[in-house]
Design a protein around this motif. Structure first.
Motif, PDB file in Angstrom:
ATOM      1  N   UNK A 121     -14.421  38.651  20.952  1.00 43.82           N
ATOM      2  CA  UNK A 121     -14.070  37.398  21.331  1.00 43.82           C
ATOM      3  C   UNK A 121     -12.944  36.636  20.813  1.00 43.82           C
ATOM      4  N   UNK A 122     -12.844  36.910  19.228  1.00 47.89           N
ATOM      5  CA  UNK A 122     -11.947  36.362  18.355  1.00 47.89           C
ATOM      6  C   UNK A 122     -10.518  36.762  18.823  1.00 47.89           C
ATOM      7  N   UNK A 123     -10.747  38.351  19.071  1.00 50.30           N
ATOM      8  CA  UNK A 123      -9.316  38.724  19.494  1.00 50.30           C
ATOM      9  C   UNK A 123      -8.756  38.270  20.857  1.00 50.30           C
ATOM     10  N   UNK A 124      -9.774  38.235  21.645  1.00 55.70           N
ATOM     11  CA  UNK A 124      -9.312  37.439  22.999  1.00 55.70           C
ATOM     12  C   UNK A 124      -8.696  36.138  22.712  1.00 55.70           C
ATOM     13  N   UNK A 125      -9.265  35.512  21.966  1.00 57.52           N
ATOM     14  CA  UNK A 125      -8.543  34.135  21.563  1.00 57.52           C
ATOM     15  C   UNK A 125      -7.249  34.239  21.107  1.00 57.52           C
ATOM     16  N   UNK A 126      -7.410  35.124  20.122  1.00 56.01           N
ATOM     17  CA  UNK A 126      -6.050  35.407  19.370  1.00 56.01           C
ATOM     18  C   UNK A 126      -4.826  35.797  20.616  1.00 56.01           C
ATOM     19  N   UNK A 127      -5.167  36.649  21.295  1.00 58.02           N
ATOM     20  CA  UNK A 127      -4.218  37.475  22.491  1.00 58.02           C
ATOM     21  C   UNK A 127      -3.752  36.412  23.397  1.00 58.02           C
ATOM     22  N   UNK A 128      -4.750  35.201  23.492  1.00 57.96           N
ATOM     23  CA  UNK A 128      -4.458  34.153  24.592  1.00 57.96           C
ATOM     24  C   UNK A 128      -4.140  32.931  24.071  1.00 57.96           C
ATOM     25  N   UNK A 129      -3.693  33.017  22.857  1.00 57.17           N
ATOM     26  CA  UNK A 129      -3.365  31.757  22.184  1.00 57.17           C
ATOM     27  C   UNK A 129      -4.537  30.654  22.070  1.00 57.17           C
ATOM     28  N   UNK A 130      -5.600  30.768  22.000  1.00 56.32           N
ATOM     29  CA  UNK A 130      -6.927  30.064  22.546  1.00 56.32           C
ATOM     30  C   UNK A 130      -7.300  29.468  20.795  1.00 56.32           C
ATOM     31  N   UNK A 131      -7.993  28.400  20.937  1.00 57.03           N
ATOM     32  CA  UNK A 131      -8.923  27.868  19.699  1.00 57.03           C
ATOM     33  C   UNK A 131     -10.005  28.764  19.706  1.00 57.03           C
ATOM     34  N   UNK A 132     -10.353  28.916  18.257  1.00 56.48           N
ATOM     35  CA  UNK A 132     -11.784  29.665  17.872  1.00 56.48           C
ATOM     36  C   UNK A 132     -12.398  28.820  16.955  1.00 56.48           C
ATOM     37  N   UNK A 133     -13.329  28.146  17.141  1.00 50.18           N
ATOM     38  CA  UNK A 133     -13.806  27.012  16.123  1.00 50.18           C
ATOM     39  C   UNK A 133     -15.070  27.537  15.462  1.00 50.18           C
ATOM     40  N   UNK A 134     -15.033  27.563  14.117  1.00 52.34           N
ATOM     41  CA  UNK A 134     -16.001  27.795  13.285  1.00 52.34           C
ATOM     42  C   UNK A 134     -16.947  26.750  13.273  1.00 52.34           C
TER      43      UNK A 134
END
Length: 282
Positions: A121-134
């Motif tokens: 999930x985090x890598x999907x955000x990375x690949x697609x330049x998305x925010x991932x909020x902790x």
């Protein structure tokens, strides 16, 4: 006519036996629904609270698939219980390519099953330049609440207070989920135990609400108990943002996938019934 009905039952049974499913989707009233309906609802809401079993392979697979499918048609922000707010800096560094996975492993408090279950999930955000909020409260602060109550949070530094929901944290001890927690843990349990749970729910809701954007769906991953029965995170989200639109998903395990067991009605807008024999990830 009787013969026709018998044949229909026979072929339905055979078809189901041939099409062996790992899961089945239902709505809160126990009616079978399609994945397409879940996707449509998720695309039309502001927040999706995806309640999972932390060790369930189907939960994790569906989280990734639903995220990918929503992102095809709509902007998304991702967030998770599994990452604590004081590790947001390291998460952002990883997303931006400033640090690699090895460095993230050594500088952030990642769950033991992170690589298999949450890294995709985090890598999907990375690949697609998305925010991932902790979104979660640092566990040491939740532990403080369990020992000393919400008052213990007053001793935190100004920086530490930015990693939790603003004080005073609203709290309703009569919410069934918190009452049930006290009941399950026995009569000698401290009344601070559900407050510690509430500090997590409130903090996750606070960071979800803080990172909402117009025209965007915030997809949040959390244990089902943090959003079941439209309580916990949902309750806090509506406290912070009364008109917010939320779709909740709950995960349950059953032996029989053909119908929703009565105890699982009304747990969420959508309920994923997973075969109880599905392999656990740990």
């Amino acid at each position: 006519m009787k013969k026709f009905l018998l044949l229909l039952v026979f072929f339905t049974t055979v078809t189901f036996a041939q099409d062996k499913k790992a899961y089945q989707l239902f709505d809160k009233d126990g009616k079978k629904v399609s994945y397409k309906k879940l996707l449509k609802a998720a695309e039309e809401t502001q927040v999706v609270l995806f309640g999972e079993f932390h060790n369930n392979a189907i939960s994790h697979w569906l989280e990734l698939e639903l995220t990918k499918d929503i992102a095809k048609n709509k902007a998304v922000v991702l967030g998770a219980e599994m990452l604590e707010a004081d590790n947001q800096k390291q998460v952002n560094q990883y997303l931006n390519g400033a640090i690699n996975q090895k460095k993230l492993d050594s500088t952030a408090r990642l769950w033991p099953n992170y690589k298999t279950d949450y890294k995709p999930l985090v890598d999907f955000a990375k690949e697609n330049k998305l925010q991932f909020i902790a979104t979660n409260i640092p566990r040491r602060f939740a532990s403080l609440v369990s020992k000393k109550g919400f008052e213990a949070l007053e001793q935190l530094t100004d920086e530490e207070k930015t990693w939790i929901a603003p004080q005073p944290i609203p709290y309703d001890a009569t919410l069934p989920g918190y009452e049930e927690m006290l009941k399950m843990m026995g009569e000698h349990t401290s009344p601070n135990m559900p407050k510690a749970q509430a500090s997590k729910d409130a903090t996750m809701a606070y960071f979800i609400n803080k990172n909402l954007k117009d025209g965007t769906t915030f997809i949040h991953f959390n244990g089902s108990y943090h959003s079941d029965n439209f309580e916990a995170i949902s309750w806090y989200l509506k406290t912070y943002h009364p008109n917010i639109k939320i779709v909740t998903i709950s995960s349950v395990e059953q032996k029989d996938l053909t119908k929703l067991e009565t105890e699982n009605y009304n747990k969420a807008n959508f309920i994923i019934v997973i075969d109880e024999d599905v392999t656990k990830t740990y």
